[in-house]
Scaffold this motif. Sequence first.
Motif, PDB file in Angstrom:
ATOM      1  N   LEU A  12      14.750  70.077  49.320  1.00  0.00           N
ATOM      2  CA  LEU A  12      15.081  69.562  47.991  1.00  0.00           C
ATOM      3  C   LEU A  12      15.535  70.683  47.059  1.00  0.00           C
ATOM      4  O   LEU A  12      16.440  70.488  46.248  1.00  0.00           O
ATOM      5  CB  LEU A  12      13.892  68.809  47.397  1.00  0.00           C
ATOM      6  CG  LEU A  12      13.484  67.529  48.127  1.00  0.00           C
ATOM      7  CD1 LEU A  12      12.244  66.921  47.495  1.00  0.00           C
ATOM      8  CD2 LEU A  12      14.622  66.534  48.188  1.00  0.00           C
ATOM      9  N   ARG A  15      19.105  71.519  47.912  1.00  0.00           N
ATOM     10  CA  ARG A  15      20.044  70.491  47.454  1.00  0.00           C
ATOM     11  C   ARG A  15      20.381  70.645  45.976  1.00  0.00           C
ATOM     12  O   ARG A  15      21.422  70.164  45.530  1.00  0.00           O
ATOM     13  CB  ARG A  15      19.489  69.085  47.702  1.00  0.00           C
ATOM     14  CG  ARG A  15      19.304  68.726  49.163  1.00  0.00           C
ATOM     15  CD  ARG A  15      20.628  68.685  49.903  1.00  0.00           C
ATOM     16  NE  ARG A  15      20.492  68.095  51.219  1.00  0.00           N
ATOM     17  CZ  ARG A  15      20.245  68.767  52.340  1.00  0.00           C
ATOM     18  NH1 ARG A  15      20.084  70.071  52.304  1.00  0.00           N
ATOM     19  NH2 ARG A  15      20.156  68.146  53.491  1.00  0.00           N
ATOM     20  N   LYS A  16      19.538  71.318  45.212  1.00  0.00           N
ATOM     21  CA  LYS A  16      19.838  71.540  43.792  1.00  0.00           C
ATOM     22  C   LYS A  16      21.129  72.327  43.622  1.00  0.00           C
ATOM     23  O   LYS A  16      21.833  72.164  42.629  1.00  0.00           O
ATOM     24  CB  LYS A  16      18.704  72.326  43.122  1.00  0.00           C
ATOM     25  CG  LYS A  16      17.474  71.537  42.828  1.00  0.00           C
ATOM     26  CD  LYS A  16      16.462  72.519  42.244  1.00  0.00           C
ATOM     27  CE  LYS A  16      15.349  71.899  41.517  1.00  0.00           C
ATOM     28  NZ  LYS A  16      14.424  72.896  40.964  1.00  0.00           N
ATOM     29  N   VAL A  25      20.647  63.503  47.812  1.00  0.00           N
ATOM     30  CA  VAL A  25      19.771  64.187  46.854  1.00  0.00           C
ATOM     31  C   VAL A  25      20.582  64.993  45.853  1.00  0.00           C
ATOM     32  O   VAL A  25      20.319  64.937  44.648  1.00  0.00           O
ATOM     33  CB  VAL A  25      18.743  65.075  47.585  1.00  0.00           C
ATOM     34  CG1 VAL A  25      17.948  65.924  46.605  1.00  0.00           C
ATOM     35  CG2 VAL A  25      17.799  64.211  48.421  1.00  0.00           C
ATOM     36  N   TYR A  29      20.488  64.504  41.822  1.00  0.00           N
ATOM     37  CA  TYR A  29      20.279  65.583  40.842  1.00  0.00           C
ATOM     38  C   TYR A  29      21.419  65.613  39.819  1.00  0.00           C
ATOM     39  O   TYR A  29      21.184  65.768  38.624  1.00  0.00           O
ATOM     40  CB  TYR A  29      20.217  66.944  41.532  1.00  0.00           C
ATOM     41  CG  TYR A  29      18.931  67.275  42.226  1.00  0.00           C
ATOM     42  CD1 TYR A  29      17.690  67.011  41.659  1.00  0.00           C
ATOM     43  CD2 TYR A  29      18.949  67.910  43.465  1.00  0.00           C
ATOM     44  CE1 TYR A  29      16.519  67.348  42.305  1.00  0.00           C
ATOM     45  CE2 TYR A  29      17.777  68.253  44.114  1.00  0.00           C
ATOM     46  CZ  TYR A  29      16.568  67.973  43.532  1.00  0.00           C
ATOM     47  OH  TYR A  29      15.411  68.318  44.176  1.00  0.00           O
ATOM     48  N   ILE A  36      16.986  59.627  38.494  1.00  0.00           N
ATOM     49  CA  ILE A  36      15.820  59.913  39.333  1.00  0.00           C
ATOM     50  C   ILE A  36      14.671  58.978  38.961  1.00  0.00           C
ATOM     51  O   ILE A  36      14.024  58.388  39.834  1.00  0.00           O
ATOM     52  CB  ILE A  36      15.400  61.396  39.200  1.00  0.00           C
ATOM     53  CG1 ILE A  36      16.503  62.317  39.742  1.00  0.00           C
ATOM     54  CG2 ILE A  36      14.071  61.654  39.916  1.00  0.00           C
ATOM     55  CD1 ILE A  36      16.312  63.785  39.394  1.00  0.00           C
ATOM     56  N   HIS A  69      11.155  60.210  46.498  1.00  0.00           N
ATOM     57  CA  HIS A  69      11.812  60.249  45.192  1.00  0.00           C
ATOM     58  C   HIS A  69      10.944  60.947  44.142  1.00  0.00           C
ATOM     59  O   HIS A  69      11.475  61.597  43.243  1.00  0.00           O
ATOM     60  CB  HIS A  69      12.238  58.842  44.773  1.00  0.00           C
ATOM     61  CG  HIS A  69      13.404  58.358  45.561  1.00  0.00           C
ATOM     62  ND1 HIS A  69      13.262  57.677  46.747  1.00  0.00           N
ATOM     63  CD2 HIS A  69      14.728  58.510  45.364  1.00  0.00           C
ATOM     64  CE1 HIS A  69      14.462  57.426  47.233  1.00  0.00           C
ATOM     65  NE2 HIS A  69      15.373  57.919  46.413  1.00  0.00           N
ATOM     66  N   ILE A  72      11.579  64.523  44.531  1.00  0.00           N
ATOM     67  CA  ILE A  72      12.846  64.901  43.889  1.00  0.00           C
ATOM     68  C   ILE A  72      12.592  65.161  42.401  1.00  0.00           C
ATOM     69  O   ILE A  72      13.081  66.146  41.845  1.00  0.00           O
ATOM     70  CB  ILE A  72      13.927  63.818  44.095  1.00  0.00           C
ATOM     71  CG1 ILE A  72      14.311  63.725  45.574  1.00  0.00           C
ATOM     72  CG2 ILE A  72      15.153  64.094  43.226  1.00  0.00           C
ATOM     73  CD1 ILE A  72      15.212  62.547  45.917  1.00  0.00           C
ATOM     74  N   SER A  76      13.066  68.666  40.465  1.00  0.00           N
ATOM     75  CA  SER A  76      13.978  68.745  39.320  1.00  0.00           C
ATOM     76  C   SER A  76      13.317  69.425  38.128  1.00  0.00           C
ATOM     77  O   SER A  76      14.002  69.959  37.260  1.00  0.00           O
ATOM     78  CB  SER A  76      14.491  67.352  38.929  1.00  0.00           C
ATOM     79  OG  SER A  76      13.505  66.622  38.230  1.00  0.00           O
TER      80      SER A  76
END
Length: 106
Positions: A12, A15-16, A25, A29, A36, A69, A72, A76
């Motif tokens: 995760l 993936r940012k 993902v 973002y 989200i 989720h 995520i 974030s």
Amino acid sequence: MSDILQQLSEVLEQRKKAAPDSSYVAGLYAKGLDAILKKIGEEATETVMAAKDGDTKKIVYETADLWFHTMILLASKGLGPEDVLEELGRRFGISGIEEKKSRPSK
């Protein structure tokens, strides 16, 4: 058991930095916090519905979606599963009634 949480947390984080069209993902973002949170709400509702149906496989499936989720969301905000596990550890052995009493009033 928490190895998978750590591995997922690392993915995760990666993936940012990815292009929004490169993964689900990364796209989530890019859409921001409201997207989200909407997904978490949807997954929470689906988890409740699965529980009401009593289908244990579906409960596990929907709970996995909800956890995913939620992770995520944590990522974030610069948080990870270790932050939640630490809080659960802090609460362990404390009665739920006592723990709620110790919370600052809103």
